[in-house]
Enzyme design. Structure first.
Site, short mmCIF file in Angstrom:
data_model
loop_
_atom_site.label_atom_id
_atom_site.label_comp_id
_atom_site.label_asym_id
_atom_site.label_seq_id
_atom_site.Cartn_x
_atom_site.Cartn_y
_atom_site.Cartn_z
N TYR A 16 0.86 -1.18 0.00
CA TYR A 16 0.00 0.00 0.00
C TYR A 16 0.90 1.23 0.00
O TYR A 16 1.31 1.72 1.04
CB TYR A 16 -0.94 -0.01 1.21
N ASP A 58 -1.82 -1.43 -4.29
CA ASP A 58 -2.25 -0.08 -4.66
C ASP A 58 -1.01 0.79 -4.66
O ASP A 58 -0.50 1.13 -3.61
CB ASP A 58 -3.29 0.41 -3.64
N HIS A 112 -12.02 0.66 -5.31
CA HIS A 112 -11.08 -0.02 -6.20
C HIS A 112 -11.66 -1.34 -6.68
O HIS A 112 -12.39 -2.01 -5.93
CB HIS A 112 -9.76 -0.34 -5.49
#
Length: 258
Positions: free
Chosen positions: A110, A149, A250
């Site tokens: 992340y 991500d 997402h």
DNA sequence: ATGGTGGGGAACCCA
């Protein structure tokens, strides 16, 4: 083996969708971001009933990463060597976790958001990526997947309207160079070649009905070492998962490995 | 320039 990555924006609020997604696509390994769950709030019994083990990291309310696997989870590592905040669970262990699943080294990442280009978090984001690059270089020699991500849209086509991001993070040259550096080192985008345009987005903001108008961004990626890239048979973005009430902002990304 | 929508957790912080 099927590997997927998904920024779920709270695992507990999305648990029904997660379980259906795993079954719908016969997923073996799912990496999660923004789990927003403390370790004492995991594991979740429904996932165990489906045969998945979970390794999670992160204690704060807005980050958190995890790996779900039904093909084993070995050698779990929270954070990577050199990561800013490594060893500080409150600060940043919630941003990276690695595990070996079915013989593949899988990382759930992340990447820091960066907030604004004049914000200290932006500098921190670039530093974090530089440290990840250094840590990840030795992993090129084995089957490695850097999933998650990335909070970077690497190309103009990965943004619905570049003019709308003229002064924003996620598209600045330093961020794009930081992403490209992984490709320069030998990592391969495992998805883009197998899921060619025009549906390239993985993220649509909750604001302003951006999904309904397909005004999104491509922020979620699976990068693979050369040996893993050679095993990819297909890949896709499950954009339908973004539809309807109760969706994450997402969509999941799925890679099939022979 | 601002604010729009979600999630966490119980006032704001974060995306």
């Amino acid at each position: 083996m099927r590997i997927a990555t998904w920024n779920v924006n709270s695992l507990r609020s999305r648990i029904d969708r997660v379980e259906k997604f795993l079954e719908r696509h016969d997923i073996d390994v799912l990496t999660l971001q923004e789990t927003k769950a403390r370790e004492d709030q995991l594991p979740l019994m429904g996932l165990q009933a489906l045969g998945y083990d979970i390794a999670a990291a992160g204690t704060n309310q807005w980050n958190g990463v995890a790996v779900l696997s039904r093909v084993g989870i070995e050698d779990v590592q929270v954070g990577f060597e050199g990561m800013p905040g490594w060893g500080d669970p409150i600060a940043d262990e919630s941003r990276a976790i690695g595990a070996t699943c079915g013989g593949v080294r899988v990382w759930s990442l992340y990447v820091p958001n960066g907030r604004k280009v004049d914000d200290p978090h932006y500098v921190y984001k670039l530093d974090w990526l530089a440290k990840l690059r250094a840590a990840a270089r030795p992993w090129l020699g084995v089957d490695t997947a850097l999933t998650g991500d990335w909070n970077i849209a690497p190309m103009d086509e990965d943004v619905f309207d570049m003019a709308a991001f003229a002064k924003s993070t996620h598209v600045t040259p330093p961020e794009r160079e930081a992403f490209a550096a992984f490709l320069d080192d030998g990592y391969v985008d495992l998805v883009r070649p197998h899921a060619p345009g025009p549906e390239v987005f993985t993220y649509w903001d909750y604001y302003r009905q951006r999904y309904e108008r397909n005004r999104g961004m491509r922020l979620d990626f699976v990068l693979g070492s050369p040996s893993l890239a050679a095993r990819v048979t297909s890949a896709f973005i499950d954009r339908d998962e973004r539809a309807g009430a109760g969706a994450s902002d997402h969509a999941p990304v799925v890679v099939e490995i022979a």
